[in-house]
Scaffold this motif. Structure first.
Motif, PDB file in Angstrom:
ATOM      1  N   HIS A   1     -13.483  -6.674 -21.073  1.00  0.00           N
ATOM      2  CA  HIS A   1     -11.965  -5.678 -21.903  1.00  0.00           C
ATOM      3  C   HIS A   1     -12.542  -4.325 -22.253  1.00  0.00           C
ATOM      4  N   LYS A   2     -12.267  -3.479 -22.405  1.00  0.00           N
ATOM      5  CA  LYS A   2     -12.835  -1.994 -22.251  1.00  0.00           C
ATOM      6  C   LYS A   2     -12.567  -1.491 -23.856  1.00  0.00           C
ATOM      7  N   LEU A  52     -12.992   5.106 -38.940  1.00  0.00           N
ATOM      8  CA  LEU A  52     -13.192   5.818 -37.289  1.00  0.00           C
ATOM      9  C   LEU A  52     -12.490   4.554 -36.833  1.00  0.00           C
ATOM     10  N   ASP A  53     -11.976   4.651 -35.780  1.00  0.00           N
ATOM     11  CA  ASP A  53     -10.920   3.531 -35.427  1.00  0.00           C
ATOM     12  C   ASP A  53     -11.773   3.551 -33.726  1.00  0.00           C
ATOM     13  N   ILE A  54     -11.303   2.585 -33.432  1.00  0.00           N
ATOM     14  CA  ILE A  54     -12.222   2.428 -31.627  1.00  0.00           C
ATOM     15  C   ILE A  54     -11.154   1.060 -31.216  1.00  0.00           C
ATOM     16  N   GLU A  55     -10.859   2.065 -29.795  1.00  0.00           N
ATOM     17  CA  GLU A  55      -9.249   1.748 -29.445  1.00  0.00           C
ATOM     18  C   GLU A  55      -9.798   1.258 -28.630  1.00  0.00           C
ATOM     19  N   THR A  56      -9.427  -0.333 -27.803  1.00  0.00           N
ATOM     20  CA  THR A  56      -9.795  -1.268 -26.841  1.00  0.00           C
ATOM     21  C   THR A  56      -8.071  -1.718 -26.051  1.00  0.00           C
ATOM     22  N   ASP A  57      -7.935  -2.436 -25.106  1.00  0.00           N
ATOM     23  CA  ASP A  57      -7.047  -2.768 -24.531  1.00  0.00           C
ATOM     24  C   ASP A  57      -6.907  -4.455 -24.948  1.00  0.00           C
ATOM     25  N   ASP A  58      -7.666  -4.357 -25.308  1.00  0.00           N
ATOM     26  CA  ASP A  58      -7.584  -6.177 -25.888  1.00  0.00           C
ATOM     27  C   ASP A  58      -8.376  -6.215 -27.530  1.00  0.00           C
ATOM     28  N   LYS A  90     -12.431   5.854 -18.189  1.00  0.00           N
ATOM     29  CA  LYS A  90     -13.651   5.998 -19.186  1.00  0.00           C
ATOM     30  C   LYS A  90     -14.813   4.697 -20.790  1.00  0.00           C
ATOM     31  N   GLY A  91     -14.088   4.241 -20.807  1.00  0.00           N
ATOM     32  CA  GLY A  91     -14.009   3.024 -21.452  1.00  0.00           C
ATOM     33  C   GLY A  91     -15.541   2.157 -21.488  1.00  0.00           C
ATOM     34  N   ASN A  92     -16.440   1.751 -22.096  1.00  0.00           N
ATOM     35  CA  ASN A  92     -17.179   1.146 -22.066  1.00  0.00           C
ATOM     36  C   ASN A  92     -16.817  -0.238 -22.120  1.00  0.00           C
ATOM     37  N   SER A  93     -17.194  -0.844 -21.132  1.00  0.00           N
ATOM     38  CA  SER A  93     -16.563  -2.550 -20.074  1.00  0.00           C
ATOM     39  C   SER A  93     -17.696  -3.442 -21.322  1.00  0.00           C
ATOM     40  N   TRP A  94     -17.533  -4.680 -21.831  1.00  0.00           N
ATOM     41  CA  TRP A  94     -17.275  -5.114 -22.292  1.00  0.00           C
ATOM     42  C   TRP A  94     -16.593  -7.409 -22.111  1.00  0.00           C
ATOM     43  N   GLY A  95     -17.787  -8.117 -21.558  1.00  0.00           N
ATOM     44  CA  GLY A  95     -17.649  -9.788 -21.238  1.00  0.00           C
ATOM     45  C   GLY A  95     -17.880  -9.795 -19.646  1.00  0.00           C
TER      46      GLY A  95
END
Length: 124
Positions: free
Chosen positions: A2-3, A67-73, A119-124
């Protein structure tokens, strides 16, 4: 996978006049006034699409900035942040409230800008 990334700087305002606060912060930061939501609790400043959003929120607690961290999951991002030491405090509407080990509260929210995938950071 996820990002996620920093999505919104939220200025929590304990005030009866969110309009006055919006005028101050728009002039202080050099952004347009944007718009007030239908509930009168949130005022989004007019920030260029490629920059972090700035939102004023009418609150009852002490004024602060979070702060709000936006994410796709959201679920995966909450789990990632818990593994780093964050404490979940609850879910409100469409976001999760957490507290960092440093005591700072922050939220995990849905995507706020259209280029998260790119442009988001990828995790997992």
């Amino acid at each position: 996978m996820h990002k996620s990334r920093l999505g919104v700087l939220v200025i929590d305002c304990r005030t009866d006049d969110l309009t006055q606060a919006a005028h101050f912060w728009s002039q202080a930061l050099g952004y347009g006034l944007g718009k007030l939501d239908a509930d009168g609790k949130y005022w989004a400043l007019d920030v260029p699409a490629d920059q972090i959003k700035v939102l004023l929120q009418k609150v009852e607690h002490e004024p602060r900035i979070h702060l709000d961290i936006e994410t796709d999951d959201r679920a995966a991002e909450v789990e990632r942040l818990k593994a780093l030491g964050a404490t979940p405090l609850g879910e409100v509407k469409r976001w999760h409230v957490l507290e960092a080990p440093s005591g700072h509260r922050f939220c995990v929210v849905n995507p706020q800008r259209p280029d998260l995938e790119e442009k988001g950071n990828s995790w997992g």
